[in-house]
Scaffold this active site. Sequence first.
Site, PDB file in Angstrom:
ATOM      1  N   THR A 194       0.835  -1.199   0.000  1.00 13.18           N
ATOM      2  CA  THR A 194       0.000   0.000   0.000  1.00 13.18           C
ATOM      3  C   THR A 194       0.874   1.254   0.000  1.00 13.18           C
ATOM      4  O   THR A 194       0.596   2.223  -0.696  1.00 13.18           O
ATOM      5  CB  THR A 194      -0.942  -0.019   1.218  1.00 13.18           C
ATOM      6  OG1 THR A 194      -1.707  -1.219   1.166  1.00 13.18           O
ATOM      7  CG2 THR A 194      -1.886   1.161   1.201  1.00 13.18           C
ATOM      8  N   HIS A 252     -10.578   0.377   4.402  1.00 16.00           N
ATOM      9  CA  HIS A 252      -9.399   0.578   3.568  1.00 16.00           C
ATOM     10  C   HIS A 252      -9.953   1.068   2.240  1.00 16.00           C
ATOM     11  O   HIS A 252     -10.034   0.327   1.267  1.00 16.00           O
ATOM     12  CB  HIS A 252      -8.656  -0.753   3.418  1.00 16.00           C
ATOM     13  CG  HIS A 252      -7.300  -0.644   2.774  1.00 16.00           C
ATOM     14  ND1 HIS A 252      -6.821   0.528   2.223  1.00 16.00           N
ATOM     15  CD2 HIS A 252      -6.329  -1.572   2.601  1.00 16.00           C
ATOM     16  CE1 HIS A 252      -5.607   0.302   1.734  1.00 16.00           C
ATOM     17  NE2 HIS A 252      -5.285  -0.958   1.960  1.00 16.00           N
TER      18      HIS A 252
END
Lengths: 432, 319
Positions: free
Chosen positions: B60, B137
Amino acid sequence: MTQPILLRGGRVVDPSRKIDAQQDVLLAAGLIEACGRGLAAPDGARVLDCAGMIVSPGFIDVHCHLREPGREDVETVATGARAAAAGGFTAVCAMPNTDPVTDNQAAVGFIIRQAQRAKAARVHPIGAISLGQRGEALAEFGEMIGAGAVAVSDDGRPVASAQLMRTALEYARTFNIPVIDHCEEPTLSHGGAMNEGIVSARLGLKGIPSEAEEIMVIRDILLARRTKGHVHLAHMSTVGSVELIRWGKERGINVTAEVCPHHLTLTEDRVGAYDTNAKMNPPLRTAADVAALRDAVADGTIDLIATDHAPHHYDEKEQEFANAPNGIVGLETALAVVHTKLVAGGVLDYPRLVERMSCAPARVFHLPGGTLERGAVADVTVFDPRAEWTVDPAAFLSKGRNTPYAGEKLHGRAIFTIVDGEIVYTMPNTTR
Amino acid sequence: MSGALGKDLLGLEPLSAEQIKLILDTAEPFKEISERAIKKVPTLRGSTIVNLFFENSTRTRISFEFAEKRLSADPVNVSATGSSVSKGETLVDTARNLEAMRIDMVVIRHGSSGAAQFLAERIKSNVINAGDGMHEHPTQGLLDLLTLRDHFGGLAGKRVCICGDVLHSRVARSNIWGLRKVGAEVAVCGPRSLLPSAIEELGVTVFDHIEDAIEWADALNVLRLQIERMTGGYIPSLREYNRVFGVTRDRLARAPRDVLILHPGPMNRGVEIDSDVADGDHSVILDQVTNGIAIRMAVLYLLAGGNPTLAESAKAAAR
Ligand SMILES: [Zn+2]
Ligand SMILES: [Zn+2]
């Protein structure tokens, strides 16, 4: 010699004598001298005009956390006792989860001495069930009670061992005191931060299921049946707990229970966007739970209302929800919250409000007060049911500011709090 | 600054279907930038972005960093793991420090649900949630949506089943909100010990058997099974998990239609997903990685201020 006080012309609500009428109350030498119409003020008496006020036996909170010794930065016996008086409480019971734990007679004596110096609400210490609240060996109940403790509890920590709970209930019979349990099955609640349900699923917080409480409620009731000991169940929060208590009482089992103002008025939705002022244990539950608790406090299945006053330093609450400590302050808002939401809401009338916040606590915990009968201690609360105020945590006498009611408009406020015939609190700007 | 998305991107739950579509549409032209020899546009030149990672997540972080650099922003990476102070002090103090440094945006990954919200309430910079505890998320949810939309041409009425550890998954929550808002049907499948007990109330179907899920679905989003969940007592063993819930070629072979396979990575091959499925014809797992950069560019761009009409200039920039 204390100055006699004549409380003139108030609405006297005293369920212990089934009184709800406009009367005068005369206090002298620390005792209730007389109640009745048109009482004459003795020489040198102070006369307080109580027209429009509710005059009742002083409110008693059987469940608060005063943090001394150990965390005097958060609350002390003195600040807690003053906050209690400001909230209309003439007596409070202090939970033993201090540091060190209140698990011996010296610790009990220390709290009593601190309270005497404060000259505010009475403070009755509660001793620990187990040494260090470790859940292993019984603390010395007899010694602690001899020093002034009024009950035992490991509150803050559940009594995980059924055997220890059984022994505590049996042993406490010698002293005729309640054993208070914080009902929480720790393997089920482990890591939980709020009620388990739709909101916890949404927020991604680990939930505490209702069953964590209910399993311990029924365990304790069954152990009380076996031992004939008196179990008092702290801060009930679920529909299921109410049903189980009802089941126990119907069978004559020696069980009593309390509920907190926040569990009677707020739901899990109050957590909103991770507001740590809505984080407590047991957690705020659902609307169905609130409704059941209201019914239970109205019909007496739940005997009394207690605050679970739990002050925390602001920066301990100022962190991520899962890491923030549990608990809110309650001493200075309890009366107004119950009055505003439950009396005005039609759930309780005045006699039942006084019964649940004064008479029942005195009866269940065998404490002085809870009545205006002649010869009883002169512990009296005078409150103005019409006084409107907005909760401003900065104005609290408690060192704690952590409340979910900040900014709420409430009505009902203690005007005079009288302990042992002495006024220990007068609402500011009261001219009488 | 706040544009069409508001000040922050904390989750997909607070977004409208229109806002989600805007992000996906904005991401499309950004995909092309990554195909160029010089993969850079000047859109965010001069802005400072802090990538604040309290939890390790190389994927990420790198994806955000690529997105930031391709928009010509100046990223600063801060990893705050292993700090000796308690997490709470760190986060409050961090917020105060960030505020004092006048940075433009913060991308935060944190182990506590609500941490991004916590930060967003305390600083004026734009905050992007790159994963908070078990909560959301959102950029992962959006890249999943973009991948599905690319493949199916649309999302309304499509059936997506999220498989595995939904209980602890922020990816699952963002997917559920995002997919439902754009009109897809959502189901979950996994052992009940790894599903929130009130999951149906979020408007999803629950399948107790992976075979039923496969029969129903157009796409499976297969979640990573955290190995520590096994020792946590949620499931008996990884071997049994694969036997009962694994997405295998045999199971997919019995499906009535082709089932698209997504996975947020990193994968436990042979646990929640078999290698031949992960690498198979219907896997779009690598497209997800590519789309992740475009989505993050779109989010950065929109939060930085742009207004929706600037999506046009983004297209122009991409040209
Ligand atoms: Zn407790
Ligand atoms: Zn307590």
